[in-house]
Design an enzyme around this catalytic site. Structure first.
Site, PDB file in Angstrom:
ATOM      1  N   ARG A   4      30.956   1.693  12.146  1.00 13.10           N
ATOM      2  CA  ARG A   4      30.091   0.522  12.146  1.00 13.10           C
ATOM      3  C   ARG A   4      30.317  -0.253  13.443  1.00 13.10           C
ATOM      4  NH1 ARG A   4      25.499  -1.476   9.962  1.00 13.10           N
ATOM      5  NH2 ARG A   4      25.716  -3.529   9.031  1.00 13.10           N
ATOM      6  N   THR A  21      16.612   3.061   9.676  1.00 15.27           N
ATOM      7  CA  THR A  21      17.937   3.646   9.697  1.00 15.27           C
ATOM      8  C   THR A  21      17.620   5.101   9.454  1.00 15.27           C
ATOM      9  OG1 THR A  21      18.890   1.633   8.832  1.00 15.27           O
ATOM     10  CG2 THR A  21      20.100   3.638   8.338  1.00 15.27           C
ATOM     11  N   SER A  52      27.293  -3.840   5.705  1.00 14.08           N
ATOM     12  CA  SER A  52      26.147  -2.917   5.701  1.00 14.08           C
ATOM     13  C   SER A  52      25.727  -2.605   4.274  1.00 14.08           C
ATOM     14  CB  SER A  52      26.570  -1.622   6.401  1.00 14.08           C
ATOM     15  OG  SER A  52      25.569  -0.632   6.255  1.00 14.08           O
ATOM     16  N   GLY A  56      16.601   1.790   4.792  1.00 18.31           N
ATOM     17  CA  GLY A  56      15.864   0.778   4.025  1.00 18.31           C
ATOM     18  C   GLY A  56      16.572  -0.545   3.858  1.00 18.31           C
ATOM     19  N   GLY A  57      17.538  -0.874   4.741  1.00 16.21           N
ATOM     20  CA  GLY A  57      18.216  -2.173   4.607  1.00 16.21           C
ATOM     21  C   GLY A  57      18.833  -2.276   3.225  1.00 16.21           C
TER      22      GLY A  57
HETATM   23  O1  DON Z   1      23.537  -1.553   7.827  1.00 15.86           O
HETATM   24  C1  DON Z   1      22.589  -1.962   7.190  1.00 15.86           C
HETATM   25  O2  DON Z   1      22.604  -2.124   5.986  1.00 15.86           O
HETATM   26  C2  DON Z   1      21.271  -2.242   7.897  1.00 15.86           C
HETATM   27  N1  DON Z   1      21.501  -2.576   9.276  1.00 15.86           N
HETATM   28  C3  DON Z   1      20.374  -1.085   7.745  1.00 15.86           C
HETATM   29  C4  DON Z   1      19.029  -1.359   8.344  1.00 15.86           C
HETATM   30  C5  DON Z   1      17.966  -0.540   7.766  1.00 15.86           C
HETATM   31  O3  DON Z   1      18.141   0.312   6.949  1.00 15.86           O
HETATM   32  C6  DON Z   1      16.589  -0.801   8.162  1.00 15.86           C
HETATM   33  N2  DON Z   1      16.301  -2.138   8.389  1.00 15.86           N
HETATM   34  N3  DON Z   1      15.730  -3.016   8.554  1.00 15.86           N
END
Ligand code: DON
Length: 565
Positions: free
Chosen positions: A98, A374, A445, A466-467
């Site tokens: 990370r 992502t 994350s 997908g955040g």
């Molecule tokens: O690490 C995380 O949870 C986020 N940065 C992931 C971002 C993602 O999947 C798409 N985002 N908008």
């Protein structure tokens, strides 16, 4: 159908499923190994490495570098991520690469004098960039467990960048958007253009000469090719010239960390996932335990009771995520063991009302949704080693900035920290302490790379972008396979919902949840909101009877594919 036609048909099907599996079926078979990723060329690179005798770690390194070239919206060397690795003996470990906050970071670095976030600076501009971890993570995993030489694993990506590959329609759509975007998007202006200054059109070969050179440094010098020497010097110079704070000292100090997975038993399975600084594994396991306590096996898929239970599990896990989780190196008291225990799940569902929605307390915790920027990929090899890897730049094409001399895009992962200390709102901001910015801290994350085993062997390898929706996407796909016996492609495509405590609403995939069910849920007190698509899953399952892997890429991935052999 006449019998001889039928026999011919069977013979043809057998031929096609044996020799051309990847091009014709939603579910792909592989007896010796499998790679499923967001780009067919990256999956092919991974499978070629397996065929050359590489193991799952080798294929992972090669696939990850190839995705940095072919799927640049999320595949990266300028971001970070996580690997969950199950060895053929059943032992599981993880690698945390990370991003970290730079040494000059502080908890209020994004705030203006009015105490509000200034100019979206936690997501826009170079203050939003975390110290990248991808190259360090891949290098550390390879040093410890790889088999083939490092240079052979970086080389396919160099070739893809140097010689180019055909622009797809999916990438072209993004190329048009990125080439004409915000004025701060320096690297994007020419990123997708050919020698004539035109955006490379579908079918035309797209080359990335500067990225190829950076990859050459990484091939020659391993992690030092990125964190020291020419590349590190150029990163610092670029940051200084454009208002960033990452220095060569930040880069030199970056270390990936091998960590123990979080795990639980569920039915006859064992689930292994990513521990903090991802919240994904803890929340996934909490929700699996909650549903086990609620006897989910007796509830029909997609029924009102199913959506209610799943949403109530999500509501509780996301509240706990917001309240307790952050970088473990900065939060030694984090109650991870408690959150993933069966007793905690029982107690957490004590106030569950089977007929009415609970209420999320807006004075507590929550946070905004994510997009699908992502990328996840899954790998298995012939010896039964399995890898689940998710990595990211945070937003699509990250901060959309970078040095054109280096040819890669920086993340804007600092946006995953809680931006305003102490401020948590019902619209989705979180201000709890565990995830405030601090120098060298990793931001929390939601990435949830996961491996499920049965009898000590990998049974399901899964993950998604997908955040915050990632956790719930993976959770429901695991349920689909373990509880509802869906084959991997169906499990990936099946209806998904998302609830994240705050805002207090169920997001559901449009056209996949019946109006009658929605009405019944609304009568129970739930608020529902449609969305187009949740998640872009890449998964592999194993059939222990046939001794074959089955892989599938989510149909929402423009260029994704499973490749087996
Ligand atoms: O690490 C995380 O949870 C986020 N940065 C992931 C971002 C993602 O999947 C798409 N985002 N908008």
């Amino acid at each position: 159908m006449k019998i001889n036609h039928y026999i011919n048909y069977l013979a043809l099907s057998l031929f096609l499923s044996t020799f051309l599996p990847t091009y014709l079926f939603a579910q792909t078979y592989g007896q010796n190994g499998m790679v499923v990723s967001d780009h067919y060329l990256a999956s092919e690179v991974g499978v070629e490495i397996l065929k050359k005798g590489g193991n799952a770690i080798d294929a992972t390194v090669a696939t990850a570098f190839a995705l940095a070239v072919t799927h640049p919206e999320a595949g990266n060397i300028g971001g970070g991520g996580f690997i969950v690795y199950m060895k053929s003996d059943g032992d599981v470990t993880t690698f945390d690469f990370r991003e970290k906050a730079p040494l000059a970071a502080s908890p209020t670095m994004f705030l203006g004098e009015d105490g509000k976030i200034k100019d979206n600076s936690n997501h826009r501009g170079l203050l939003s960039v975390g110290v990248p971890g991808t190259v360090a993570g891949l290098y550390q995993a390879h040093q410890k467990y790889g088999k083939l030489p490092w240079k052979d694993l970086v080389e396919p990506a160099i070739q893809l960048a140097k010689k180019g590959f055909p622009m797809s329609w999916g990438l072209y759509k993004a190329a048009l958007r990125m080439s004409e975007g915000d004025e701060s998007w320096d690297i994007m202006k020419d990123y997708f253009r050919n020698a004539d200054g035109e955006v490379v059109s579908p079918g035309e070969i797209w080359k990335q000469a500067a990225l190829a050179k950076t990859l050459e440094e990484i091939k020659k010098h391993g992690r030092d090719g990125f964190y020291k020497g020419k590349v590190a010097a150029e990163i610092e110079a670029y940051m200084k010239a454009n208002g960033g704070i990452i220095t060569q000292e930040d880069l030199a100090k970056y270390e990936a960390v091998e960590r123990k997975p979080v795990t639980t038993k569920f039915k006859e399975f064992e689930i292994f996932s990513m521990p903090p600084p991802s919240s994904g594994g803890v929340a996934l396991i909490e929700m699996m335990n909650l549903l086990e306590a609620a006897d989910i096996s007796s509830v029909e898929f997609n029924s009102t009771a199913y959506v209610h239970l799943v949403a109530e599990a999500m509501r509780r896990a996301f509240a706990d995520r917001a309240e307790f989780l952050g970088d473990p190196d900065f939060n030694p008291e984090m109650p991870v063991d408690k959150l993933i225990s069966k007793d905690f799940a029982k107690a957490r569902f004590e106030n569950l009302d089977l007929k009415h929605a609970s209420k999320s307390d807006s004075s507590k915790y929550g946070q905004l949704y994510g997009g699908d920027h992502t990328t996840h990929f899954s790998v298995v090899d012939k010896d039964g080693n399995a890898i689940s890897m998710t990595y990211t730049l945070e937003n699509s094409y990250g901060v959309k900035m970078g040095s054109s001399k280096l040819g890669f895009i920086f993340n804007n992962e600092m946006g995953d920290f809680n931006p305003i200390p102490g401020v948590t709102t019902s619209t989705g901001l979180i201000g709890s302490d565990p995830n405030l910015v601090a120098p060298e801290k990793r931001m929390l994350s939601s990435m949830t790379p996961t491996i499920v085993s049965k009898d000590g062997k990998p049974y399901l390898v899964i993950g998604s972008p997908g955040g915050r929706t990632i956790i719930n996407t993976v959770f429901q796909t695991v349920l689909n396979v373990l509880v509802y016996d869906m084959r991997i492609d169906r499990a990936i495509e099946a209806m998904k919902i998302h609830h994240q405590w705050l805002p207090d609403q169920i997001l559901y995939e449009r056209n996949l949840l019946s109006p009658d069910t929605r009405k019944a849920l609304e009568e129970m007190g739930h608020t529902l909101r449609p969305t187009t698509n949740i998640g872009v899953l890449m998964g592999i399952t194993y059939d222990p009877n046939l001794k074959v892997y089955m892989g599938a890429a989510d149909s929402s991935s423009e260029d994704g594919a499973a490749r087996g052999y």
